[in-house]
Design an enzyme around this catalytic site. Structure first.
Site, PDB file in Angstrom:
ATOM      1  N   SER A  19       0.795  -1.154  -0.068  1.00 33.16           N
ATOM      2  CA  SER A  19      -0.099  -0.032   0.095  1.00 33.16           C
ATOM      3  C   SER A  19       0.983   1.259  -0.045  1.00 33.16           C
ATOM      4  CB  SER A  19      -0.673  -0.037   1.234  1.00 33.16           C
ATOM      5  OG  SER A  19      -0.114   0.014   2.454  1.00 33.16           O
ATOM      6  N   THR A  22       6.930   0.231  -3.094  1.00 33.98           N
ATOM      7  CA  THR A  22       7.373  -1.122  -3.741  1.00 33.98           C
ATOM      8  C   THR A  22       8.753  -1.369  -3.265  1.00 33.98           C
ATOM      9  OG1 THR A  22       6.730  -0.427  -6.007  1.00 33.98           O
ATOM     10  CG2 THR A  22       8.369  -2.170  -5.934  1.00 33.98           C
ATOM     11  N   ASP A 130       0.448  -0.139  13.063  1.00 36.00           N
ATOM     12  CA  ASP A 130      -0.104  -1.023  12.134  1.00 36.00           C
ATOM     13  C   ASP A 130       0.461  -2.475  12.407  1.00 36.00           C
ATOM     14  OD1 ASP A 130      -1.639  -1.823   9.949  1.00 36.00           O
ATOM     15  OD2 ASP A 130      -0.339  -1.417   8.414  1.00 36.00           O
TER      16      ASP A 130
END
Length: 436
Positions: A19, A22, A130
């Site tokens: 998200s 890369t 996260d």
């Protein structure tokens, strides 16, 4: 094809796409590295880049054996990249995909390692925001620990904050009054702490809640509040209690329950959690994987009022994932549907109090003992409906029988005389002769 990243690094091979951008296998002055090249829309936001550069010292200062270290931050033209240590191994999500669930000993050992990483980060004033299996790396080059688990390292510090930090300046109204934009929930729905769903700022306790959710998933094979529409998942975090897991020691369950508390102040701190988990490890030696059924997916309800689900661009579901490298990012494929259960960096409007007060939508993923229907599941509802139908039929038969017996008794009384009843088929008695 190789590309230059700044003046010191070369990106040689793509390891994964996520998200935030890369991830490349790269080469630097000190050898192989992992280079996370962030999305162009993030790199083009100058205010965001300035804020991220200000965070550079905090990210570079996270030096701990259980943290994937950030070695450098590169800002070069439209390139914004994090240069990180290269870990030879896989991520925890990949292992879960292969094994479905882990033994309690291995699950607790991995969770304790991640708790150590969070303790170091929280001491430095950094909240991860996260924590999930995709962001836990398993170092296959190091000796294994309890339960055969390789050492676990936490990665992607700062990424959630970066995604949440693009300049969203308050919009001026025609009268000149600046109205702040509506708060959104940034993160992965299955692992979001209730206070984030309610719009409160993230503190260290949100990482503890997420890590306890990861531990639950390692043991059960599914998260406690996942399944269905992301809005329903967020609501369950706020309104529902976590269902117990059969077969684990009570001491371990009480730890998990405390860290999954709705009130942030009730949760343990990261260092306390790491120490407590290691205390219960000896009791878990040799314990097999839990025997709980995979939950049924609930029916997808309509979106909550005043909410809009915004998955990451081009996310793909859990099926058909291409192989991932050492850096755990959920791969992307443009034009494919999102995986609502394990979506990365979901952005949703904070639910209104009225929406949260309405109770949970969908069915929470409640574990059950094999062979018995799970409360609230489709099979449970079908079995309950079948029982109600059988009970209704039985009541109907009893009522019909009672009515028939009552009718027979009434009819019998009507055909009874002084000498007793006689059959209805008998001829009527002749009338008595009239006396003169």
């Amino acid at each position: 094809m190789a590309r230059r990243i700044g003046s010191r690094y070369t990106a040689n091979q793509v390891l994964g796409r996520g998200s935030a951008g890369t991830v490349w296998l790269g080469e630097g002055p000190q050898g192989p590295v992992a280079i996370k090249l962030l999305r162009e829309d993030l790199a083009e936001d100058r205010e965001l880049v300035d804020r991220f550069v200000q965070e550079r010292s905090a990210l570079l200062g996270l030096d701990h054996p259980r943290v994937v270290g950030v070695r450098d931050l590169v800002v070069d033209g439209n390139d914004l990249a994090l240069v990180m240590e290269l870990v030879r191994g896989t991520d925890l999500r990949t292992r879960l995909d292969h094994e479905r669930r882990l033994t309690p000993e291995a699950a607790v050992a991995i969770t304790a390692d991640v708790a150590d990483a969070l303790a170091a980060a929280h001491a430095a004033g950094v909240v991860h925001r996260d924590v999930k299996p995709e962001n836990v790396l398993l170092d296959s080059a190091a000796p294994t620990g309890p339960g055969g688990a390789p050492p676990a390292l936490l990665t992607d510090f700062g990424i959630a904050k970066l995604i949440d930090a693009p300049s969203r300046a308050p919009q001026p109204t025609p009268g000149g009054v600046r109205i702040p934009s509506q708060r959104r929930v940034i993160g992965t729905p299955d692992y979001l702490a209730p206070e984030l769903v309610e719009g409160l700022p993230p503190r260290a306790a949100v990482d503890i809640y997420a890590l306890a959710t990861v531990l639950y998933e390692l043991l059960a094979g599914f998260t406690p509040f996942g399944g269905g529409h992301p809005g329903a998942v967020l609501r369950r975090h706020v309104t529902e209690s976590v269902a117990p897991l059969p077969g684990i020691p009570d001491e371990l369950w009480q730890l998990m329950l405390q860290c999954l508390a709705k009130a942030p102040a009730s949760r343990l701190r990261a260092a306390e959690l790491a120490a407590a988990l290691r205390e219960v490890l000896p009791d878990l030696r040799g314990m097999p994987r839990l025997d709980v059924d995979e939950p049924h997916e609930p029916e997808a309800p309509a979106a909550l009022p005043e909410q809009r689900y915004e998955p990451r661009p081009g996310a793909r579901g859990s099926g058909g994932r291409p192989p991932r490298g050492a850096v755990p990012l959920v791969p992307l494929a443009h034009g494919s549907a999102p995986d609502s259960n394990r979506d990365t960096h979901t952005s949703m409007r904070v639910p209104t109090p009225e929406a949260l007060a309405g109770g949970a939508l969908g069915t929470a993923r409640v574990p059950r003992v094999p062979g018995r229907p799970r409360p609230g599941s489709a099979r449970h509802r079908t079995a309950a409906r079948s029982r109600r139908m059988r009970l209704g039929a039985a009541v109907g038969v009893v009522a019909l029988t009672a009515a028939l017996l009552g009718w027979l008794a009434t009819d019998s009384d009507a055909h009874s005389g002084p000498g007793g009843p006689y059959p209805r088929s008998s001829p009527a008695a002749p009338p008595a002769p009239a006396s003169r």
